[in-house]
Design a protein around this motif. Structure first.
Motif, short mmCIF file in Angstrom:
data_model
loop_
_atom_site.label_atom_id
_atom_site.label_comp_id
_atom_site.label_asym_id
_atom_site.label_seq_id
_atom_site.Cartn_x
_atom_site.Cartn_y
_atom_site.Cartn_z
N LEU A 42 -8.67 4.35 -6.73
CA LEU A 42 -9.62 5.15 -7.50
C LEU A 42 -9.32 6.64 -7.35
N ARG A 43 -9.03 7.08 -6.14
CA ARG A 43 -8.69 8.49 -5.93
C ARG A 43 -7.44 8.85 -6.74
N LEU A 44 -6.45 7.96 -6.74
CA LEU A 44 -5.21 8.22 -7.45
C LEU A 44 -5.47 8.33 -8.96
N LEU A 45 -6.23 7.39 -9.51
CA LEU A 45 -6.48 7.40 -10.95
C LEU A 45 -7.37 8.55 -11.38
N SER A 46 -8.24 9.00 -10.48
CA SER A 46 -9.12 10.11 -10.83
C SER A 46 -8.41 11.45 -10.79
N GLU A 47 -7.17 11.47 -10.26
CA GLU A 47 -6.41 12.72 -10.15
C GLU A 47 -5.18 12.72 -11.06
N LEU A 48 -5.25 11.97 -12.16
CA LEU A 48 -4.16 11.96 -13.12
C LEU A 48 -3.99 13.35 -13.74
N ARG A 62 3.31 9.48 -6.02
CA ARG A 62 2.14 9.03 -5.28
C ARG A 62 1.80 7.59 -5.62
N TRP A 63 1.97 7.21 -6.88
CA TRP A 63 1.69 5.83 -7.29
C TRP A 63 2.66 4.86 -6.60
N ILE A 64 3.96 5.21 -6.58
CA ILE A 64 4.94 4.34 -5.91
C ILE A 64 4.63 4.25 -4.42
N HIS A 65 4.21 5.37 -3.81
CA HIS A 65 3.84 5.35 -2.40
C HIS A 65 2.66 4.41 -2.19
N TRP A 66 1.68 4.43 -3.09
CA TRP A 66 0.54 3.50 -2.99
C TRP A 66 1.00 2.06 -3.14
N MET A 67 1.91 1.82 -4.08
CA MET A 67 2.42 0.47 -4.30
C MET A 67 3.16 -0.06 -3.08
N ARG A 68 3.85 0.83 -2.35
CA ARG A 68 4.70 0.39 -1.26
C ARG A 68 3.98 0.33 0.08
N ASP A 69 2.69 0.61 0.09
CA ASP A 69 1.93 0.48 1.32
C ASP A 69 1.99 -0.98 1.79
N ALA A 87 3.17 -5.76 -2.35
CA ALA A 87 3.40 -4.97 -3.56
C ALA A 87 2.83 -5.64 -4.79
N ASN A 88 3.02 -6.95 -4.91
CA ASN A 88 2.51 -7.64 -6.09
C ASN A 88 0.99 -7.75 -6.07
N SER A 89 0.39 -7.83 -4.88
CA SER A 89 -1.07 -7.85 -4.82
C SER A 89 -1.65 -6.51 -5.27
N ARG A 90 -0.99 -5.42 -4.94
CA ARG A 90 -1.44 -4.10 -5.39
C ARG A 90 -1.16 -3.92 -6.89
N LEU A 91 -0.03 -4.43 -7.36
CA LEU A 91 0.26 -4.37 -8.79
C LEU A 91 -0.78 -5.16 -9.58
N SER A 92 -1.19 -6.31 -9.06
CA SER A 92 -2.23 -7.10 -9.70
C SER A 92 -3.55 -6.35 -9.77
N LEU A 93 -3.89 -5.65 -8.69
CA LEU A 93 -5.11 -4.84 -8.67
C LEU A 93 -5.04 -3.73 -9.71
N LEU A 94 -3.91 -3.04 -9.78
CA LEU A 94 -3.75 -1.96 -10.76
C LEU A 94 -3.92 -2.48 -12.18
#
Length: 220
Positions: A42-48, A62-69, A87-94
């Protein structure tokens, strides 16, 4: 009179309140509303960023860094697949969030279109490893100099962006492990910006045609 949505207000303001954060987490992670992946997203998307190539590239980083957590986004809903990689669980959430939040989806689409419009893929598709058309000794000298002196950054080239996001060869394995189905859903969500902005696919096709022309000239 149009009424702005919570996502639209966040894009204008850039920082979610505690109440907005809690509501977002309850909606998209009802079984784990305190999960850091949801809150960070949410923080990432609110700072587009609205415009500018460099701010957009920084957001992509920053998005790739979030994906690679390494913390997986498992157990957020009853339907979550715990067999997915982190990574795929975060991609699914996005994907789920972009499907449910049209303002965020539109902003990400504009960002992707802006990155493609402000970048060129000629070197990515055709020039890596090819001679620049010089004579033998000129080409040899040029390559020796490039091996000693660092090249100036060229943020407008897609080849530079890929090296910026994925600097080591092992990153190809991470990319190859991403779910094709989830990537297809993400591409369908953010691949068609409203006119008159060019679609990313049309820009890539244009760069590819330029690359084929350059290859033909080099071979001739």
């Amino acid at each position: 009179m149009s009424v702005s949505t919570p996502a639209q207000r966040l894009l204008l303001r850039g920082a979610p309140s505690d109440r907005e954060m809690d509501a977002f987490c309850v909606q998209y992670a009802p079984r784990a509303p305190g999960h850091p992946a949801v809150r960070d997203l949410l923080r990432l998307l609110s700072e587009l960023p609205g415009d500018g190539l460099e701010p957009r590239l920084e957001w992509v980083e920053r998005w790739i860094h979030w994906m690679r957590d390494r913390i997986p986004a498992h157990g957020l809903t009853d339907a979550d697949d715990r067999a997915l990689s982190p990574a795929n669980s975060r991609l699914s959430l996005l994907v789920r969030v972009l499907e449910g939040e049209p303002p965020f989806r539109a902003s990400v689409t504009r960002l992707v279109s802006g990155v493609c419009a402000g970048s060129r893929g000629l070197k990515l598709f055709a020039q890596v490893g090819l001679s620049a058309g010089n004579g033998f000794f000129s080409e040899l000298t040029d390559r020796l100099v490039r091996g000693v002196l660092p090249a100036p950054p060229e943020p407008g080239k897609l080849s530079e962006l890929l090296l910026r996001l994925f600097p080591v060869p092992q990153d190809a394995e991470w990319l190859g492990a991403l779910s094709p189905l989830l990537l297809a859903r993400l591409t369908a969500l953010v691949g068609e910006p409203p006119p008159p902005e060019p679609t990313p696919s049309s820009r890539v096709r244009g760069d590819l045609m330029d690359a084929l022309l350059l290859l033909g000239v080099q071979v001739a």
